[in-house]
Design a protein around this motif. Structure first.
Motif, PDB file in Angstrom:
ATOM      1  N   LYS A 113       0.837  -1.196   0.000  1.00  0.00           N
ATOM      2  CA  LYS A 113       0.000   0.000   0.000  1.00  0.00           C
ATOM      3  C   LYS A 113       0.876   1.252   0.000  1.00  0.00           C
ATOM      4  N   GLY A 136      -7.737   7.967   6.360  1.00  0.00           N
ATOM      5  CA  GLY A 136      -6.627   7.020   6.500  1.00  0.00           C
ATOM      6  C   GLY A 136      -7.019   5.595   6.122  1.00  0.00           C
ATOM      7  N   ASP A 184      -5.231   2.146   4.538  1.00  0.00           N
ATOM      8  CA  ASP A 184      -4.541   1.127   5.349  1.00  0.00           C
ATOM      9  C   ASP A 184      -5.471  -0.063   5.551  1.00  0.00           C
ATOM     10  N   LYS A 238      -1.016   8.902  13.507  1.00  0.00           N
ATOM     11  CA  LYS A 238      -1.800   8.605  12.300  1.00  0.00           C
ATOM     12  C   LYS A 238      -1.055   7.739  11.284  1.00  0.00           C
TER      13      LYS A 238
HETATM   14 MG    MG Z   1      -2.395   7.294   6.304  1.00  0.00          MG
END
Ligand code: MG
Ligand code: ADP
Ligand code: ASP
Length: 409
Positions: A7, A151, A154, A208
């Motif tokens: 990723k 986010g 992920d 984060k």
């Molecule tokens: Mg991120």
């Protein structure tokens, strides 16, 4: 053959040059004998840009439309990534969430993944293509586009790694998971191996580098994750079951979270049912409450404070104002200038004095504590946001830079 989900975060695909570097990483893995599935975030800043556009029209846009809009960031990135790989001589095909498919529930902007189809990805791999999957997005059973929370790429990567039985590499703009945000604490150290539990606490408390929900999923299904830099070949941080993390320290990391606001209900009658009325109303509105503090009662009245995510603060304030008049409270005050500072470590279970040391550091820097919350492996203090970075550096220095006892198993 070894299968790998890799990723790339926003900075790692932030320009055409960066996409080319990321593509080179993928090719390097293929040359090492891996079959690779790529998951990409939107180019750096793109998701924020799209959200701002929507908010210029309406500060609270319909969440279905927001998902429709912000999911396009990833769609651009995967197409550019696939174009780059093809140009470099490696056949690739991009896939949106619905094409995989990554099926979610219908809770827009923070949808939960319900199931993942892997046949299309497997077919592409067998035909010699590199699948390049859009992170962050999914689709409901009735074809609504959803996103998985900020986010969330992920999570896409971890879920796909699990569904495919693959290893998972998260390429980002730092060398791994550090003892504090390396952008604020220059002395922060890279953590070579960290347990799911510690990483989950850190992620939930403001680090984060990994989205909290992705760590939760990895912990539940035992997905091993390697967080590493897009800009080097160095080993990063492995996120693993606790038994595989050999070195245990009382405090593993310090985190800072500036994403919460505090709401105080002033002078509420101190009698049964008041807290219930306030928090029931918030729960009914799907607002997550974090820290809660009730002051000592004075002449039958007390103050009640709690924190919520800044994105929910206005909504929470409006709700509490309504309830406040019903329960006879004097006023409701919202404070956005707060920060939550936390120390995290599984060694805290078997060590003592951590809270005292934390409070001492804050005291020595003249920082007042507005609220405290603890779990087995963390202590958090709410402080004024202007002291957030100072507290982070000072606590890091006291707990991590100075020698601490290492509990070896
Ligand atoms: Mg991120
Ligand atoms: P990506 O776009 O690759 O997903 P993010 O911006 O979401 O990257 O996460 C990486 C950032 O997380 C880093 O740039 C760093 O500033 C921040 N960060 C906060 N806490 C930590 C920590 N403890 N270790 C590493 N990075 C951290
Ligand atoms: N692009 C999304 C975000 O900015 C998802 C991600 O980057 O993981 O939140």
């Amino acid at each position: 053959m070894n299968l790998l989900v890799v990723k790339f975060g926003g900075t790692s695909v932030g320009s055409l040059e960066r996409i080319e570097s990321a593509a080179k990483k993928v090719i390097q893995k293929i040359k090492q004998g891996y079959k690779v599935v790529v998951v990409s975030s939107a180019m750096a800043g793109e998701t924020d840009r799209l959200i701002n556009l929507a908010k210029q029209i309406d500060p609270f846009p319909p969440e279905r439309e927001l998902d429709m809009l912000i999911s396009t960031g990833e769609q651009q990135a995967i197409a550019l990534f696939a174009i780059t790989l093809n140009k470099m001589g490696y056949p690739a095909k991009s896939l949106c969430g619905w094409q995989v498919p990554i099926i979610t529930d219908g809770v827009h902007t923070k949808a939960k993944v319900m199931k993942v189809g892997v046949q299309r990805i497997k077919n592409l791999l067998n035909e010699g293509y590199i699948p390049v999957v859009a992170g962050f997005q999914g689709v409901t059973e009735d074809w609504e586009i959803t996103t998985l929370g900020r986010g969330g790429s992920d999570l896409s990567a971890v879920v796909l790694a699990y569904a495919l039985g693959a290893d998972c590499e998260i390429y980002t703009d730092v060398e791994g998971v550090f003892t504090a945000d390396p952008r604020i604490v220059p002395n922060a150290k890279k953590i070579p191996r960290i347990s799911y539990e510690e990483m989950l606490e850190m992620a939930s408390l403001g680090a984060k580098v990994m989205q909290a929900r992705s760590v939760e999923f990895a912990m539940k299904y035992n997905v091993r994750i390697h967080v590493r830099s897009s800009f080097s070949d160095n080993d990063g941080t492995w996120i693993l079951p606790e038994e595989e993390v050999m070195e245990k320290v009382a405090v593993r990391a310090i985190t800072l979270d500036t994403k919460e606001s505090r709401i105080t209900v002033v002078r509420v009658p101190d009698k049964p049912g008041i807290a219930y009325k306030i928090f029931k109303a918030l729960g009914d509105a799907h607002i997550v409450v974090d820290m809660i503090v009730q002051n000592v009662s004075h002449q039958g009245y007390t103050d009640l404070s709690f924190t919520v995510n800044k994105t929910d603060a206005k909504k929470a304030e409006d709700i509490v104002r309504r309830v406040a008049s019903e329960i006879g409270a004097q006023e409701v005050i919202r404070d956005d200038n707060v920060a939550k500072i936390s120390v995290v470590g599984i060694g805290m279970r078997s060590s003592y004095g951590t809270a005292a040391k934390m409070f001492e550091v804050l005291y020595k820097n003249n920082i007042n504590i507005m609220a405290i919350s603890t779990s087995e492996i963390k202590i958090s203090c709410l402080i004024e946001s202007k002291y957030g970075e100072l507290a982070l550096r000072e606590l890091h220095s006291a707990f991590i830079e100075e020698d601490q006892d290492v509990i070896k198993y």
